[in-house]
Design an enzyme around this catalytic site. Structure first.
Site, PDB file in Angstrom:
ATOM      1  N   THR A 132      17.002  19.105  -2.579  1.00 23.60           N
ATOM      2  CA  THR A 132      17.670  18.394  -3.669  1.00 23.60           C
ATOM      3  C   THR A 132      16.946  17.079  -3.938  1.00 23.60           C
ATOM      4  OG1 THR A 132      19.718  19.357  -2.903  1.00 23.60           O
ATOM      5  CG2 THR A 132      19.917  17.494  -4.423  1.00 23.60           C
ATOM      6  N   CYS A 186       1.172   1.305   9.941  1.00 20.18           N
ATOM      7  CA  CYS A 186       1.491   2.607  10.522  1.00 20.18           C
ATOM      8  C   CYS A 186       1.066   2.668  11.980  1.00 20.18           C
ATOM      9  CB  CYS A 186       0.789   3.712   9.756  1.00 20.18           C
ATOM     10  SG  CYS A 186       1.171   3.715   8.014  1.00 20.18           S
ATOM     11  N   HIS A 215       7.360   2.497  -1.806  1.00 15.90           N
ATOM     12  CA  HIS A 215       7.647   1.205  -1.164  1.00 15.90           C
ATOM     13  C   HIS A 215       6.482   0.228  -1.178  1.00 15.90           C
ATOM     14  CE1 HIS A 215       5.920   1.894   3.017  1.00 15.90           C
ATOM     15  NE2 HIS A 215       5.953   3.128   2.592  1.00 15.90           N
ATOM     16  N   ASN A 237      -6.190   0.354   2.531  1.00  9.19           N
ATOM     17  CA  ASN A 237      -4.984  -0.413   2.880  1.00  9.19           C
ATOM     18  C   ASN A 237      -5.270  -1.559   3.844  1.00  9.19           C
ATOM     19  OD1 ASN A 237      -5.528   1.745   4.712  1.00  9.19           O
ATOM     20  ND2 ASN A 237      -3.545   1.441   5.667  1.00  9.19           N
ATOM     21  N   GLN A 258      -2.403   2.078  -2.474  1.00 10.45           N
ATOM     22  CA  GLN A 258      -2.564   0.622  -2.496  1.00 10.45           C
ATOM     23  C   GLN A 258      -3.169   0.134  -3.806  1.00 10.45           C
ATOM     24  OE1 GLN A 258      -1.278  -1.213  -0.244  1.00 10.45           O
ATOM     25  NE2 GLN A 258      -1.047   0.133   1.527  1.00 10.45           N
ATOM     26  N   SER A 281       3.088   6.021  -3.354  1.00 10.13           N
ATOM     27  CA  SER A 281       4.230   5.719  -2.484  1.00 10.13           C
ATOM     28  C   SER A 281       5.103   4.664  -3.158  1.00 10.13           C
ATOM     29  CB  SER A 281       3.698   5.182  -1.150  1.00 10.13           C
ATOM     30  OG  SER A 281       4.765   4.728  -0.361  1.00 10.13           O
TER      31      SER A 281
HETATM   32  N1  PLP Z   1      -1.596   5.954   2.192  1.00 13.00           N
HETATM   33  C1  PLP Z   1      -1.806   4.646   2.332  1.00 13.00           C
HETATM   34  C2  PLP Z   1      -3.097   4.057   1.860  1.00 13.00           C
HETATM   35  C3  PLP Z   1      -0.847   3.830   2.945  1.00 13.00           C
HETATM   36  O1  PLP Z   1      -1.081   2.529   3.092  1.00 13.00           O
HETATM   37  C4  PLP Z   1       0.349   4.432   3.399  1.00 13.00           C
HETATM   38  C5  PLP Z   1       1.376   3.639   4.107  1.00 13.00           C
HETATM   39  O2  PLP Z   1       1.104   2.921   5.023  1.00 13.00           O
HETATM   40  C6  PLP Z   1       0.535   5.805   3.190  1.00 13.00           C
HETATM   41  C7  PLP Z   1      -0.471   6.538   2.596  1.00 13.00           C
HETATM   42  C8  PLP Z   1       1.801   6.500   3.610  1.00 13.00           C
HETATM   43  O3  PLP Z   1       2.807   6.227   2.669  1.00 13.00           O
HETATM   44  P1  PLP Z   1       4.330   6.573   2.967  1.00 13.00           P
HETATM   45  O4  PLP Z   1       4.849   5.461   3.815  1.00 13.00           O
HETATM   46  O5  PLP Z   1       4.977   6.588   1.601  1.00 13.00           O
HETATM   47  O6  PLP Z   1       4.376   7.895   3.614  1.00 13.00           O
END
Ligand code: PLP
Length: 396
Positions: free
Chosen positions: A248, A335, A211, A155, A189, A209
């Site tokens: 749910t 994050c 989003h 990422n 990613q 994921s």
């Molecule tokens: N894995 C990777 C490579 C990510 O970039 C992210 C988000 O930053 C995640 C996992 C976590 O995803 P989520 O926001 O859906 O928990």
């Protein structure tokens, strides 16, 4: 002030219109997929259609797709010290996790901290395959089972781990003393940015994921290679998701995720058009900033990401300057933003702290306005000239 330029798709991608409208349609109905009445059956149909869509995009089996609240949960679910294989339970002794992995893998999921071992990576953030092969061979000889885990595309740097080679190593080690090892891959990613085929990768499971694909936040999936492979559930109670994930189903989010992944995978060919944008940016950076370091530039990367450092600068200062100029970028992973610290990914690659604290990540997507990359180059040069004029080529 011109429109803002959003260059942070790896943190979260803007919601796709198709995802928005699928969600809005679903939000207008009381959709509990466990109910037996007409609305419930409609919800069930939406969820099962989404399951088929996710499976189709990954060449996986629909019955092996479990919807979760996102990739963090999917990773935590996958990292299970007990795996049910059909009718038999298999105990995993060790979790081997790449040092460049996402924090949700490094956290170890359901393994006890003492069972987690971090795998060293090279200067590109790629697992040292020789060391891994030796580690697996030793484990096999001692009768230990391992679960190996990593990201398919990083990422922060966009570097692509050759997961098929890792899987081959794992299977070679399987042969020794009949031990059996497993591979879980965070494909968050990678999906929509490179081909992802679970069958071809040979991994045991993937995490996704919503989003990052232009779907909603708060939804993702755990995808196993077969419905016969089942980790220990994180949430038990109701029997949803074949007892792998009680609660749910979030039908509107699942519908939005399905629309987004379907569109992202369909457009993948078209998405290649963002690759020249990344290359354009890097070519310009190299000619303007002679001392620039671009991480992973000599190995395979997904085409939307570049991570670079200008020695002597601070990423935070440049990011703030760019933000005031209407441009959103990231330093390290989203994050961990909010707390200032060198990225663990760059640190694992041996990047010294001063350079890691200078690193900026740009991640592009389809909605970059024409002329956006040119505007970015000018804005970056202006920001750097303000704090470190000696770094900017006199010709610019
Ligand atoms: N894995 C990777 C490579 C990510 O970039 C992210 C988000 O930053 C995640 C996992 C976590 O995803 P989520 O926001 O859906 O928990």
């Amino acid at each position: 002030m011109p429109d803002r330029l959003y260059f942070d798709y790896n943190a979260t991608a803007p919601l796709r219109e198709s995802a928005r409208s699928a969600m809005v349609d679903a939000l207008d109905l009381p959709l509990n997929a466990s109910s037996v009445h007409q609305e419930g059956r409609r919800a069930r149909a939406l969820v099962e259609e989404a399951r088929r869509t996710v499976a189709r995009c990954l060449n996986a089996q629909p019955a092996a797709v479990t919807f979760t609240s996102g990739a963090s949960e999917a990773n935590a679910l996958a990292l299970s010290p007990v795996l049910r294989l059909g009718a038999r339970d298999v105990t995993i002794d060790r979790l081997l996790v790449s040092a460049a992995a996402h924090a949700s893998l490094l956290a170890g999921g359901q393994f006890a901290p003492g069972q987690v071992e971090v795998l060293a990576v090279d200067e590109n953030g790629l697992i040292n395959q020789q060391a891994l092969a030796q580690r697996l061979e030793t484990a096999s000889r001692c009768g230990e089972r391992c679960l190996v885990t990593m990201m398919l595309a990083n990422n922060e740097t966009g570097v692509i781990e050759p997961v098929d080679q890792i899987v081959q190593l794992v299977h070679q080690a399987d042969g020794v003393a009949g031990a059996q090892h497993f591979v879980h891959v965070d494909a968050v990613q990678a999906v929509g940015r490179m081909p992802v085929d679970l069958d071809r990768l040979g991994a045991d499971s993937l995490a996704l994921s919503g989003h990052k694909l232009g779907g909603p936040l708060g939804v993702g999936a755990y995808v196993a290679k077969s419905e016969d492979l089942r980790p220990l559930p994180l949430i038990s109670g109701g029997g949803q998701e074949k007892k792998l994930r009680a609660g749910t189903e979030n039908t509107p989010a699942i519908a939005g995720f399905s629309a987004a992944i379907s569109e992202a995978c369909e457009e993948f060919g078209e998405n290649l058009s963002i690759f020249p944008d990344r290359d354009f940016l890097e070519e310009n950076f190299r000619s303007i900033f002679r001392t620039i370091i671009i991480y992973g530039e000599n190995v395979a990367r997904i085409g939307n990401t570049t991570c670079f450092a200008l020695p002597g600068t601070r990423a935070e200062t440049l990011m703030m300057s760019l933000d005031l100029d209407g441009i959103s970028v990231s330093s390290g992973s989203a994050c961990s933003s909010g707390k200032v610290g060198a990225s663990h990914v760059l640190k694992s690659m041996g990047v010294p702290d001063d350079l890691a604290l200078a690193a900026i990540r740009i991640s592009l997507g389809r909605r970059i306005a024409p002329g956006g990359c040119e505007r970015f180059v000018t804005a970056l040069a202006k920001a750097v000239r303000r704090t470190n004029p000696e770094l900017v080529s006199a010709a610019f």
